[in-house]
Design an enzyme around this catalytic site. Structure first.
Site, short mmCIF file in Angstrom:
data_model
loop_
_atom_site.label_atom_id
_atom_site.label_comp_id
_atom_site.label_asym_id
_atom_site.label_seq_id
_atom_site.Cartn_x
_atom_site.Cartn_y
_atom_site.Cartn_z
N HIS A 18 -3.72 -5.00 17.99
CA HIS A 18 -3.26 -4.04 19.00
C HIS A 18 -2.95 -4.78 20.31
O HIS A 18 -1.95 -4.49 20.97
CB HIS A 18 -4.34 -2.99 19.29
CG HIS A 18 -4.67 -2.07 18.16
ND1 HIS A 18 -5.95 -1.88 17.70
CD2 HIS A 18 -3.88 -1.27 17.40
CE1 HIS A 18 -5.93 -1.00 16.72
NE2 HIS A 18 -4.70 -0.62 16.51
N LYS A 42 -9.66 13.49 12.12
CA LYS A 42 -10.34 12.21 11.86
C LYS A 42 -11.75 12.22 12.42
O LYS A 42 -12.07 12.97 13.33
CB LYS A 42 -9.54 11.07 12.50
CG LYS A 42 -8.28 10.70 11.72
CD LYS A 42 -7.73 9.39 12.23
CE LYS A 42 -6.47 9.00 11.44
NZ LYS A 42 -5.85 7.80 11.98
O1 PNS Z 1 -3.66 4.39 15.03
P1 PNS Z 1 -3.11 5.52 14.22
O2 PNS Z 1 -4.23 6.41 13.70
O3 PNS Z 1 -2.21 5.03 13.12
O4 PNS Z 1 -2.20 6.40 15.22
C1 PNS Z 1 -1.49 7.52 14.74
C2 PNS Z 1 -0.94 8.33 15.91
C3 PNS Z 1 -2.04 8.70 16.87
C4 PNS Z 1 0.08 7.52 16.66
C5 PNS Z 1 -0.27 9.61 15.33
O5 PNS Z 1 -1.20 10.29 14.56
C6 PNS Z 1 0.26 10.56 16.40
O6 PNS Z 1 1.29 10.30 16.98
N1 PNS Z 1 -0.47 11.67 16.65
C7 PNS Z 1 -0.08 12.67 17.65
C8 PNS Z 1 0.46 13.96 17.01
C9 PNS Z 1 1.95 13.84 16.85
O7 PNS Z 1 2.69 13.81 17.80
N2 PNS Z 1 2.43 13.76 15.59
C10 PNS Z 1 3.83 13.57 15.28
C11 PNS Z 1 4.48 14.85 14.82
S1 PNS Z 1 3.82 15.44 13.32
#
Ligand code: PNS
Length: 177
Positions: A18, A42
């Site tokens: 990251h 989660k």
């Molecule tokens: O580190 P990760 O768990 O792979 O991150 C995933 C993340 C947080 C980037 C993703 O789950 C996300 O964007 N969540 C916010 C909700 C959202 O906007 N979803 C997209 C439309 S369904």
């Protein structure tokens, strides 16, 4: 106009992978917001506040003055709009990441066409690295020093080692749980 990018994720916990993506995003955008996204589905090992704090400690003193850390529960594109961000930056490790990330990028574009998703390919030395792998190694007391920022290494070990389930080398016959 300032070009603001969001680097979103669970960061449970932040890894050197990251950090690599954040540092490279800093070279491209005027301002970078590292966003801990709260996902109700989660069960993170660290609280949102702990994750934000670990990121802040990891970026401190690294010359990353254009980086801010925040947390958010909701749609990423809504946060992007409110923050005036033009891009979402994601790291791509392997082909296995691609399908999911591509779907997210398309959905986010559909929801807000003013925000672009920018993929940065992970540096080759971090190809195998993930927060889950770090947590598994730490839970068994393995060496995670080269996988996470030094500022947070002992905190991760302390938390996860104590949370590691007890395991038997050999269970009595018929009594395996
Ligand atoms: O580190 P990760 O768990 O792979 O991150 C995933 C993340 C947080 C980037 C993703 O789950 C996300 O964007 N969540 C916010 C909700 C959202 O906007 N979803 C997209 C439309 S369904």
């Amino acid at each position: 106009m300032k070009r603001i990018a969001i680097v979103p994720g669970s960061f449970d916990p932040i890894t050197v992978g990251h950090m690599d993506i954040i540092k490279r995003a800093v070279t491209i955008f005027d301002q970078v917001i590292v966003l801990v996204v709260i996902n109700a589905d989660k069960h993170p090992s660290f609280t949102t506040e702990e994750r934000v704090d670990m990121i802040r400690r990891s970026i401190a003193g690294q010359g990353l003055d254009t980086v801010q850390v925040d947390s958010y529960q909701g749609l990423l594109v809504d946060y992007a709009k409110q923050a005036g961000a033009c891009a979402i930056v994601k790291g791509l490790r392997a082909v296995s990441d691609f399908e999911y990330e591509f779907q997210m990028a398309l959905i986010n574009k559909e929801l807000n066409m003013d925000v672009e998703t920018v993929f940065l390919s992970t540096s080759s030395e971090n190809l195998y690295l993930s927060s889950s792998v770090v947590k598994q190694i730490a839970s068994f007391g393995g060496d995670i020093a080269r996988f996470v920022p030094s500022e947070i290494c002992s905190e991760i070990l302390e938390r996860l080692q104590s949370a590691a389930p007890l395991h038997r080398v050999a269970a009595p016959l018929g009594k395996d749980e």
